[in-house]
Design a protein around this motif. Sequence first.
Motif, PDB file in Angstrom:
ATOM      1  N   VAL A  27       0.853  -1.191   0.000  1.00 25.38           N
ATOM      2  CA  VAL A  27       0.000   0.000   0.000  1.00 25.38           C
ATOM      3  C   VAL A  27       0.887   1.238   0.000  1.00 25.38           C
ATOM      4  O   VAL A  27       1.818   1.354   0.797  1.00 25.38           O
ATOM      5  CB  VAL A  27      -0.929   0.010   1.228  1.00 25.38           C
ATOM      6  N   TYR A  28       0.592   2.148  -0.922  1.00 26.20           N
ATOM      7  CA  TYR A  28       1.246   3.453  -0.966  1.00 26.20           C
ATOM      8  C   TYR A  28       0.244   4.495  -0.487  1.00 26.20           C
ATOM      9  O   TYR A  28      -0.962   4.351  -0.682  1.00 26.20           O
ATOM     10  CB  TYR A  28       1.675   3.803  -2.395  1.00 26.20           C
ATOM     11  N   TRP A  29       0.762   5.567   0.082  1.00 27.47           N
ATOM     12  CA  TRP A  29      -0.153   6.639   0.466  1.00 27.47           C
ATOM     13  C   TRP A  29       0.603   7.950   0.583  1.00 27.47           C
ATOM     14  O   TRP A  29       1.825   7.981   0.700  1.00 27.47           O
ATOM     15  CB  TRP A  29      -0.855   6.281   1.776  1.00 27.47           C
ATOM     16  N   PRO A  45       4.902  10.450  -1.942  1.00 34.73           N
ATOM     17  CA  PRO A  45       4.305   9.186  -1.517  1.00 34.73           C
ATOM     18  C   PRO A  45       5.191   8.427  -0.527  1.00 34.73           C
ATOM     19  O   PRO A  45       6.412   8.568  -0.528  1.00 34.73           O
ATOM     20  CB  PRO A  45       4.152   8.409  -2.824  1.00 34.73           C
ATOM     21  N   GLN A  46       4.527   7.629   0.297  1.00 31.41           N
ATOM     22  CA  GLN A  46       5.208   6.781   1.258  1.00 31.41           C
ATOM     23  C   GLN A  46       4.756   5.340   1.043  1.00 31.41           C
ATOM     24  O   GLN A  46       3.607   5.086   0.673  1.00 31.41           O
ATOM     25  CB  GLN A  46       4.886   7.214   2.692  1.00 31.41           C
ATOM     26  N   VAL A  47       5.657   4.386   1.261  1.00 35.43           N
ATOM     27  CA  VAL A  47       5.331   2.967   1.129  1.00 35.43           C
ATOM     28  C   VAL A  47       5.087   2.388   2.518  1.00 35.43           C
ATOM     29  O   VAL A  47       5.903   2.579   3.422  1.00 35.43           O
ATOM     30  CB  VAL A  47       6.471   2.185   0.443  1.00 35.43           C
ATOM     31  N   LEU A  48       3.975   1.698   2.668  1.00 33.82           N
ATOM     32  CA  LEU A  48       3.662   1.019   3.921  1.00 33.82           C
ATOM     33  C   LEU A  48       4.037  -0.459   3.756  1.00 33.82           C
ATOM     34  O   LEU A  48       3.243  -1.259   3.262  1.00 33.82           O
ATOM     35  CB  LEU A  48       2.186   1.196   4.268  1.00 33.82           C
ATOM     36  N   PHE A  49       5.245  -0.804   4.139  1.00 35.45           N
ATOM     37  CA  PHE A  49       5.774  -2.143   3.866  1.00 35.45           C
ATOM     38  C   PHE A  49       5.093  -3.234   4.684  1.00 35.45           C
ATOM     39  O   PHE A  49       5.277  -4.418   4.398  1.00 35.45           O
ATOM     40  CB  PHE A  49       7.281  -2.165   4.120  1.00 35.45           C
ATOM     41  N   ASP A  50       4.318  -2.854   5.694  1.00 39.21           N
ATOM     42  CA  ASP A  50       3.686  -3.870   6.530  1.00 39.21           C
ATOM     43  C   ASP A  50       2.315  -4.290   6.012  1.00 39.21           C
ATOM     44  O   ASP A  50       1.641  -5.099   6.636  1.00 39.21           O
ATOM     45  CB  ASP A  50       3.542  -3.357   7.964  1.00 39.21           C
ATOM     46  N   ARG A  51       1.870  -3.747   4.864  1.00 42.62           N
ATOM     47  CA  ARG A  51       0.543  -4.106   4.374  1.00 42.62           C
ATOM     48  C   ARG A  51       0.542  -4.267   2.863  1.00 42.62           C
ATOM     49  O   ARG A  51       1.180  -3.514   2.129  1.00 42.62           O
ATOM     50  CB  ARG A  51      -0.492  -3.072   4.828  1.00 42.62           C
ATOM     51  N   ARG A  52      -0.168  -5.314   2.414  1.00 46.27           N
ATOM     52  CA  ARG A  52      -0.250  -5.645   1.004  1.00 46.27           C
ATOM     53  C   ARG A  52      -1.712  -5.812   0.607  1.00 46.27           C
ATOM     54  O   ARG A  52      -2.538  -6.225   1.420  1.00 46.27           O
ATOM     55  CB  ARG A  52       0.511  -6.944   0.702  1.00 46.27           C
ATOM     56  N   THR A  53      -2.016  -5.541  -0.663  1.00 43.52           N
ATOM     57  CA  THR A  53      -3.390  -5.656  -1.125  1.00 43.52           C
ATOM     58  C   THR A  53      -3.417  -5.981  -2.612  1.00 43.52           C
ATOM     59  O   THR A  53      -2.495  -5.624  -3.351  1.00 43.52           O
ATOM     60  CB  THR A  53      -4.178  -4.356  -0.865  1.00 43.52           C
ATOM     61  N   SER A  54      -4.474  -6.665  -3.032  1.00 43.37           N
ATOM     62  CA  SER A  54      -4.719  -6.845  -4.462  1.00 43.37           C
ATOM     63  C   SER A  54      -5.912  -6.007  -4.891  1.00 43.37           C
ATOM     64  O   SER A  54      -6.471  -6.216  -5.958  1.00 43.37           O
ATOM     65  CB  SER A  54      -4.974  -8.324  -4.780  1.00 43.37           C
ATOM     66  N   GLY A  55      -6.308  -5.061  -4.064  1.00 49.42           N
ATOM     67  CA  GLY A  55      -7.435  -4.188  -4.379  1.00 49.42           C
ATOM     68  C   GLY A  55      -7.070  -2.735  -4.192  1.00 49.42           C
ATOM     69  O   GLY A  55      -5.931  -2.324  -4.401  1.00 49.42           O
ATOM     70  N   CYS A  67      -9.162   5.926   9.792  1.00 49.02           N
ATOM     71  CA  CYS A  67      -9.021   4.485   9.678  1.00 49.02           C
ATOM     72  C   CYS A  67      -8.662   4.134   8.240  1.00 49.02           C
ATOM     73  O   CYS A  67      -9.179   4.752   7.304  1.00 49.02           O
ATOM     74  CB  CYS A  67     -10.331   3.802  10.077  1.00 49.02           C
ATOM     75  N   MET A  68      -7.769   3.174   8.053  1.00 51.74           N
ATOM     76  CA  MET A  68      -7.462   2.628   6.746  1.00 51.74           C
ATOM     77  C   MET A  68      -7.866   1.158   6.733  1.00 51.74           C
ATOM     78  O   MET A  68      -7.602   0.431   7.690  1.00 51.74           O
ATOM     79  CB  MET A  68      -5.970   2.751   6.416  1.00 51.74           C
ATOM     80  N   ALA A  69      -8.518   0.720   5.650  1.00 51.13           N
ATOM     81  CA  ALA A  69      -8.924  -0.683   5.525  1.00 51.13           C
ATOM     82  C   ALA A  69      -8.574  -1.170   4.134  1.00 51.13           C
ATOM     83  O   ALA A  69      -8.641  -0.410   3.163  1.00 51.13           O
ATOM     84  CB  ALA A  69     -10.414  -0.848   5.802  1.00 51.13           C
ATOM     85  N   TRP A  70      -8.231  -2.456   4.022  1.00 52.16           N
ATOM     86  CA  TRP A  70      -7.845  -3.000   2.729  1.00 52.16           C
ATOM     87  C   TRP A  70      -8.029  -4.513   2.735  1.00 52.16           C
ATOM     88  O   TRP A  70      -7.977  -5.166   3.778  1.00 52.16           O
ATOM     89  CB  TRP A  70      -6.388  -2.658   2.399  1.00 52.16           C
ATOM     90  N   LYS A  71      -8.269  -5.063   1.561  1.00 52.18           N
ATOM     91  CA  LYS A  71      -8.300  -6.507   1.358  1.00 52.18           C
ATOM     92  C   LYS A  71      -6.872  -7.008   1.254  1.00 52.18           C
ATOM     93  O   LYS A  71      -5.994  -6.334   0.714  1.00 52.18           O
ATOM     94  CB  LYS A  71      -9.064  -6.852   0.077  1.00 52.18           C
ATOM     95  N   GLY A  72      -6.624  -8.221   1.734  1.00 53.72           N
ATOM     96  CA  GLY A  72      -5.301  -8.807   1.606  1.00 53.72           C
ATOM     97  C   GLY A  72      -4.911  -9.039   0.155  1.00 53.72           C
ATOM     98  O   GLY A  72      -5.713  -8.895  -0.764  1.00 53.72           O
ATOM     99  N   SER A  73      -3.676  -9.435  -0.052  1.00 54.42           N
ATOM    100  CA  SER A  73      -3.147  -9.606  -1.397  1.00 54.42           C
ATOM    101  C   SER A  73      -3.470 -10.992  -1.949  1.00 54.42           C
ATOM    102  O   SER A  73      -3.527 -11.976  -1.210  1.00 54.42           O
ATOM    103  CB  SER A  73      -1.633  -9.395  -1.388  1.00 54.42           C
ATOM    104  N   GLY A  90       1.724   8.530  12.523  1.00 53.60           N
ATOM    105  CA  GLY A  90       1.670   7.548  11.438  1.00 53.60           C
ATOM    106  C   GLY A  90       0.590   6.518  11.710  1.00 53.60           C
ATOM    107  O   GLY A  90      -0.133   6.585  12.710  1.00 53.60           O
ATOM    108  N   TRP A  91       0.500   5.551  10.817  1.00 59.03           N
ATOM    109  CA  TRP A  91      -0.504   4.508  10.957  1.00 59.03           C
ATOM    110  C   TRP A  91      -0.089   3.483  12.002  1.00 59.03           C
ATOM    111  O   TRP A  91       1.063   3.061  12.041  1.00 59.03           O
ATOM    112  CB  TRP A  91      -0.741   3.816   9.615  1.00 59.03           C
ATOM    113  N   GLY A  92      -1.047   3.086  12.831  1.00 58.42           N
ATOM    114  CA  GLY A  92      -0.800   2.050  13.818  1.00 58.42           C
ATOM    115  C   GLY A  92      -0.690   0.690  13.172  1.00 58.42           C
ATOM    116  O   GLY A  92      -0.789   0.540  11.949  1.00 58.42           O
ATOM    117  N   PRO A  93      -0.493  -0.359  13.974  1.00 59.64           N
ATOM    118  CA  PRO A  93      -0.317  -1.701  13.417  1.00 59.64           C
ATOM    119  C   PRO A  93      -1.564  -2.190  12.700  1.00 59.64           C
ATOM    120  O   PRO A  93      -2.683  -1.790  13.018  1.00 59.64           O
ATOM    121  CB  PRO A  93      -0.016  -2.562  14.650  1.00 59.64           C
TER     122      PRO A  93
END
Length: 319
Positions: A27-29, A45-55, A67-73, A90-93
């Motif tokens: 996820v980039y943001w 932009p910043q890369v959030l290396f702890d989260r991945r998504t295919s959406g 709040c940020m929400a995402w589907k897994g990869s 920044g974003w929490g875990p």
Amino acid sequence: MADLPDVVDTRVPAMAWCRHENGDDHVYWSPSERVVGPDVRWPAPQVLFDRRTSGTPSISGAGPGACMAWKGSGGDTHIWYSLWDAAAGGWGPQVGSGFETDTFPTVVRFRGHTLMFWKNSRDDGGLGRIVWSELVGGDWVNPLGGPRVANKAVLGIRTDGVAATWNTHEDALYIAWRGPGTNTDVSWWELDDRTASGSYLWQESGTVPHAQASAPPTLVSDGNAMYLAWRNAQDDHISWSMSVSGNWFEPRVLTDRRTSAGPALGVVGTSDLVMVWKGAGADPVLWWSRLRDGWFGQPGPQQAFPDRKVFADLRASLS
């Protein structure tokens, strides 16, 4: 002595996306920032290396309570989320929500509530209906004071996903979506508490006249009006409409821009929005332009982001 000009304070909406390139599904943001001056200037932009998504990741609000929400990869259909940590800046875990979807979630703030909508991909008998839930004290519960016998509530809507916004002028929550399968109508509902008991109730409001979409639409409110945009069903142009007091204007086609995914809308100020979209076909570049004074009828110059691309038919999100 001449009067000094007023200082103009411009808010840049937060933005989230995924490149989907060569295994890069992080996820980039870029954060929401206020800058002095009338121009929109996007943070790097910043890369959030702890989260991945295919959406497409979704963000509700900015700063405390966001709040940020995402589907897994890939085949991971779980919905993950994290909250903004104001102390850390920044974003929490990331945390598992306990829900699953095969498309994407949508999070929105409404009267201090954090709500999430998604297409159910489990325990729904294959119907693929939209469900929603509320985040309260770290738990997802039946939304807005509903019976706590379940952690979500089912809406009678079948679609890939919904767009949602809090229209503060009407003080009501609105959602919009594209029909399932070959149904390209864009429909909308309103949620408010204007009932005798004071409870929340969905009003099935109908369809947006002459709006035909090939992908889920986007919906925002600037505090006075609502704005809706979508990728046309008959071509890859972007159309948009606005609503005042529940009355939608005739859609307008923006013939100067094309997309293979659909647009995103974000609020800069009253009658002042930005639109972001992925290019058409194999063009991975994210583009943006600015809406002024309530009309895209005279489109502002579209600009390419030099530092953000999406190599899939998926849009970015703004908040």
